[in-house]
Design an enzyme around this catalytic site. Structure first.
Site, PDB file in Angstrom:
ATOM      1  N   ASP A  43      -6.267  -7.125   9.726  1.00  0.00           N
ATOM      2  CA  ASP A  43      -6.630  -8.279   8.900  1.00  0.00           C
ATOM      3  C   ASP A  43      -5.516  -9.319   8.945  1.00  0.00           C
ATOM      4  O   ASP A  43      -4.371  -9.013   8.617  1.00  0.00           O
ATOM      5  CB  ASP A  43      -6.830  -7.840   7.439  1.00  0.00           C
ATOM      6  CG  ASP A  43      -7.217  -9.009   6.554  1.00  0.00           C
ATOM      7  OD1 ASP A  43      -8.405  -9.387   6.575  1.00  0.00           O
ATOM      8  OD2 ASP A  43      -6.331  -9.578   5.883  1.00  0.00           O
ATOM      9  N   TYR A  48      -1.164 -16.787   7.404  1.00  0.00           N
ATOM     10  CA  TYR A  48      -0.081 -15.792   7.456  1.00  0.00           C
ATOM     11  C   TYR A  48       0.929 -16.090   8.567  1.00  0.00           C
ATOM     12  O   TYR A  48       1.958 -15.420   8.667  1.00  0.00           O
ATOM     13  CB  TYR A  48      -0.628 -14.365   7.639  1.00  0.00           C
ATOM     14  CG  TYR A  48      -1.626 -13.897   6.600  1.00  0.00           C
ATOM     15  CD1 TYR A  48      -1.823 -14.599   5.414  1.00  0.00           C
ATOM     16  CD2 TYR A  48      -2.383 -12.751   6.794  1.00  0.00           C
ATOM     17  CE1 TYR A  48      -2.754 -14.180   4.469  1.00  0.00           C
ATOM     18  CE2 TYR A  48      -3.312 -12.319   5.855  1.00  0.00           C
ATOM     19  CZ  TYR A  48      -3.496 -13.045   4.705  1.00  0.00           C
ATOM     20  OH  TYR A  48      -4.414 -12.622   3.781  1.00  0.00           O
ATOM     21  N   LYS A  76      -9.055 -15.781   9.103  1.00  0.00           N
ATOM     22  CA  LYS A  76      -9.663 -16.598   8.030  1.00  0.00           C
ATOM     23  C   LYS A  76      -9.426 -18.098   8.235  1.00  0.00           C
ATOM     24  O   LYS A  76      -8.340 -18.506   8.667  1.00  0.00           O
ATOM     25  CB  LYS A  76      -9.066 -16.179   6.672  1.00  0.00           C
ATOM     26  CG  LYS A  76      -9.078 -14.674   6.465  1.00  0.00           C
ATOM     27  CD  LYS A  76      -8.517 -14.237   5.127  1.00  0.00           C
ATOM     28  CE  LYS A  76      -8.332 -12.730   5.076  1.00  0.00           C
ATOM     29  NZ  LYS A  76      -6.986 -12.268   5.433  1.00  0.00           N
ATOM     30  N   HIS A 109     -11.343 -18.429   3.674  1.00  0.00           N
ATOM     31  CA  HIS A 109     -10.261 -17.763   2.932  1.00  0.00           C
ATOM     32  C   HIS A 109     -10.333 -18.029   1.424  1.00  0.00           C
ATOM     33  O   HIS A 109     -10.095 -17.146   0.607  1.00  0.00           O
ATOM     34  CB  HIS A 109      -8.911 -18.259   3.488  1.00  0.00           C
ATOM     35  CG  HIS A 109      -7.754 -17.350   3.206  1.00  0.00           C
ATOM     36  ND1 HIS A 109      -6.663 -17.245   4.019  1.00  0.00           N
ATOM     37  CD2 HIS A 109      -7.513 -16.482   2.188  1.00  0.00           C
ATOM     38  CE1 HIS A 109      -5.816 -16.376   3.522  1.00  0.00           C
ATOM     39  NE2 HIS A 109      -6.310 -15.899   2.401  1.00  0.00           N
TER      40      HIS A 109
HETATM   41  N1  LIG Z   1      -7.920 -12.872   1.212  1.00  0.00           N
HETATM   42  C1  LIG Z   1      -6.818 -13.082   0.522  1.00  0.00           C
HETATM   43  O1  LIG Z   1      -6.661 -14.113  -0.168  1.00  0.00           O
HETATM   44  C2  LIG Z   1      -5.744 -12.039   0.544  1.00  0.00           C
HETATM   45  C3  LIG Z   1      -4.736 -12.057  -0.445  1.00  0.00           C
HETATM   46  C4  LIG Z   1      -3.770 -11.053  -0.397  1.00  0.00           C
HETATM   47  C5  LIG Z   1      -3.811 -10.091   0.581  1.00  0.00           C
HETATM   48  N2  LIG Z   1      -4.779 -10.119   1.550  1.00  0.00           N
HETATM   49  C6  LIG Z   1      -4.819  -9.120   2.657  1.00  0.00           C
HETATM   50  O2  LIG Z   1      -4.734  -7.814   2.090  1.00  0.00           O
HETATM   51  C7  LIG Z   1      -3.598  -7.142   2.618  1.00  0.00           C
HETATM   52  C8  LIG Z   1      -3.040  -6.159   1.619  1.00  0.00           C
HETATM   53  O3  LIG Z   1      -2.636  -6.803   0.426  1.00  0.00           O
HETATM   54  P1  LIG Z   1      -1.103  -7.036   0.023  1.00  0.00           P
HETATM   55  O4  LIG Z   1      -0.290  -7.150   1.237  1.00  0.00           O
HETATM   56  O5  LIG Z   1      -1.088  -8.151  -0.971  1.00  0.00           O
HETATM   57  O6  LIG Z   1      -0.714  -5.761  -0.820  1.00  0.00           O
HETATM   58  P2  LIG Z   1      -0.757  -4.161  -0.691  1.00  0.00           P
HETATM   59  O7  LIG Z   1      -1.316  -3.750   0.601  1.00  0.00           O
HETATM   60  O8  LIG Z   1      -1.371  -3.688  -1.945  1.00  0.00           O
HETATM   61  O9  LIG Z   1       0.785  -3.810  -0.760  1.00  0.00           O
HETATM   62  C9  LIG Z   1       1.661  -4.086   0.303  1.00  0.00           C
HETATM   63  C10 LIG Z   1       3.080  -3.802  -0.187  1.00  0.00           C
HETATM   64  O10 LIG Z   1       3.195  -2.420  -0.520  1.00  0.00           O
HETATM   65  C11 LIG Z   1       4.220  -1.803   0.266  1.00  0.00           C
HETATM   66  N3  LIG Z   1       3.666  -0.519   0.712  1.00  0.00           N
HETATM   67  C12 LIG Z   1       2.754  -0.313   1.690  1.00  0.00           C
HETATM   68  N4  LIG Z   1       2.444   0.977   1.808  1.00  0.00           N
HETATM   69  C13 LIG Z   1       3.183   1.632   0.890  1.00  0.00           C
HETATM   70  C14 LIG Z   1       3.306   2.991   0.536  1.00  0.00           C
HETATM   71  N5  LIG Z   1       2.602   3.931   1.154  1.00  0.00           N
HETATM   72  N6  LIG Z   1       4.164   3.318  -0.461  1.00  0.00           N
HETATM   73  C15 LIG Z   1       4.888   2.358  -1.092  1.00  0.00           C
HETATM   74  N7  LIG Z   1       4.816   1.037  -0.799  1.00  0.00           N
HETATM   75  C16 LIG Z   1       3.966   0.675   0.188  1.00  0.00           C
HETATM   76  C17 LIG Z   1       4.487  -2.748   1.417  1.00  0.00           C
HETATM   77  O11 LIG Z   1       5.846  -2.721   1.786  1.00  0.00           O
HETATM   78  P3  LIG Z   1       6.304  -2.269   3.286  1.00  0.00           P
HETATM   79  O12 LIG Z   1       5.738  -3.268   4.228  1.00  0.00           O
HETATM   80  O13 LIG Z   1       7.777  -2.318   3.213  1.00  0.00           O
HETATM   81  O14 LIG Z   1       5.754  -0.885   3.479  1.00  0.00           O
HETATM   82  C18 LIG Z   1       4.145  -4.109   0.823  1.00  0.00           C
HETATM   83  O15 LIG Z   1       5.238  -4.659   0.120  1.00  0.00           O
HETATM   84  C19 LIG Z   1      -2.664  -8.297   2.979  1.00  0.00           C
HETATM   85  O16 LIG Z   1      -1.594  -7.898   3.785  1.00  0.00           O
HETATM   86  C20 LIG Z   1      -3.631  -9.249   3.603  1.00  0.00           C
HETATM   87  O17 LIG Z   1      -3.946  -8.843   4.922  1.00  0.00           O
HETATM   88  C21 LIG Z   1      -5.762 -11.064   1.520  1.00  0.00           C
END
Ligand SMILES: NC(=O)c1ccc[n+]([C@@H]2O[C@H](COP(=O)([O-])OP(=O)(O)OC[C@H]3O[C@@H](n4cnc5c(N)ncnc54)[C@H](OP(=O)(O)O)[C@@H]3O)[C@@H](O)[C@H]2O)c1
Length: 329
Positions: A43, A48, A76, A109
């Site tokens: 994704d 990004y 997106k 998006h």
């Molecule tokens: N459509 C939208 O508007 C939108 C908005 C936000 C996000 N997204 C998408 O959704 C994805 C996921 O959301 P997100 O990045 O906000 O948050 P998330 O996946 O909930 O959390 C990611 C964070 O958690 C850490 N992490 C990952 N695996 C872990 C584990 N097993 N144990 C402990 N910590 C862990 C990562 O650090 P490390 O990298 O150091 O492991 C990173 O800081 C995004 O990357 C993006 O692709 C879309």
């Protein structure tokens, strides 16, 4: 890899790699690691700024014998491209950066639009650094252009992200090609019961973003936008989650992710760490019991659990297409 059938007829793998905030220098390695660990769904987004680096990792994967048809790539349309005349330009740019002939999923998006700045290739800003909102476009006319991208073969499926229920229905009612995917914030603190019911009714697959509660988001908003979130969930250390994890000999992250999978939500956890990338997809050798599911359902704070209200974009609440107006104080 398990998949879920979309309305468009294509299959979407239920676990994908999130890439927001993954810097270009770390993303190439992260995507390569993910592909080696069995991820087939990535994704990303124009916003990004990492599509080129992802493209490099995909190129290496193809050179080693990986095939395009195994992959599911989502990107997106940025909010500064949210006008009919810009859709084709932005999808072509994304395809070029990713080094692909077609996308699997192209999402709008955000429902609101910013003016585009030709000089910077990004969102136009006022002198004080705030963004120039665009009131002259609307999601239905953008959707008509999204449909053309399916017809032209640039993307197989199209969908929405961060739309509220009314906005989803407006697009749905005016669509020839229906949205087959909705990407919204969804984690144990904000379980989106109402949107889940709506999407079930219309057979729209939900992708839950920030499935771990986006632990790095708070710091990012403060650093980049000087915006402080009132609440910042620490799901990974929640006693209910930790207790279930101990009983299943799994990590708290695996419990949070498995919970969403059992609710039929596609998940896209982001990590740049090889160990965490690996463990975040190691979710298919255990089942949460009915009692575990019930306990996790009680963590829901509904919209009070929202992290991404987009209020870090100064003045966005005044935009007619701002999706969370009814949550404002
Ligand atoms: N459509 C939208 O508007 C939108 C908005 C936000 C996000 N997204 C998408 O959704 C994805 C996921 O959301 P997100 O990045 O906000 O948050 P998330 O996946 O909930 O959390 C990611 C964070 O958690 C850490 N992490 C990952 N695996 C872990 C584990 N097993 N144990 C402990 N910590 C862990 C990562 O650090 P490390 O990298 O150091 O492991 C990173 O800081 C995004 O990357 C993006 O692709 C879309």
């Amino acid at each position: 890899m398990r998949s879920i059938r979309l309305l468009s007829g294509y299959d979407m793998p239920t676990v994908g790699l999130g890439t927001w905030q993954a810097k270009p220098e770390e993303i190439e390695r992260a995507v390569s690691t993910a592909l080696e660990c069995g991820y087939r769904h990535i994704d990303t987004a124009t916003n990004y700024n990492n599509e080129e680096a992802i493209g490099q990792a995909l190129k290496k994967w193809f050179e080693k014998g990986g095939t395009r048809k195994e992959l599911f790539i989502t990107t997106k349309l940025p909010h500064f491209g949210n006008r009919p005349s810009d859709v084709e330009k932005f999808i072509k740019l994304s395809l070029e950066k990713l080094g692909l002939d077609y996308l699997d999923m192209y999402l709008i998006h955000l429902p609101f639009a910013f003016k585009f700045d030709e000089k910077t290739g990004g969102a136009a800003t006022h002198e004080d650094g705030s963004y120039v909102l665009d009131f002259d476009t609307d999601p239905v006319s953008v959707w008509k252009e999204m449909e053309k991208q399916v017809e032209s073969g640039r993307t197989r499926s199209i969908g929405l992200s961060n739309f509220n229920e009314e906005q989803i229905l407006t697009v749905w009612e005016n669509a020839q090609i229906k949205p087959s995917n909705l990407q919204v914030e969804l984690h144990a603190y904000m379980q989106q019961k109402s949107i889940r019911d709506l999407c079930k009714k219309y057979n729209i697959v939900i992708t839950g973003y920030s499935p771990l509660g986006s632990p790095a988001a708070k710091t990012h908003f403060e650093t980049k936008y000087k915006y402080t979130l009132e609440k910042s969930p620490d799901l990974l250390n929640h006693p209910v989650v930790k207790d279930i994890a101990v009983r299943h000999k799994k990590t708290a992250a695996q419990v949070l992710l498995r919970y969403l999978l059992q609710l039929d939500i596609v998940i896209i956890p982001k990590s740049s760490s090889p160990e965490r990338i690996k463990s975040n997809i190691d979710l298919f050798d255990f089942d949460l019991s009915e009692d575990d599911m019930k306990a996790l359902s009680t963590l829901d704070e509904d919209t009070n659990g929202r992290i991404f209200n987009f209020l870090f974009f100064k003045g966005i609440q005044d935009h007619p297409h701002y999706p969370f107006k009814n949550e404002l104080p």
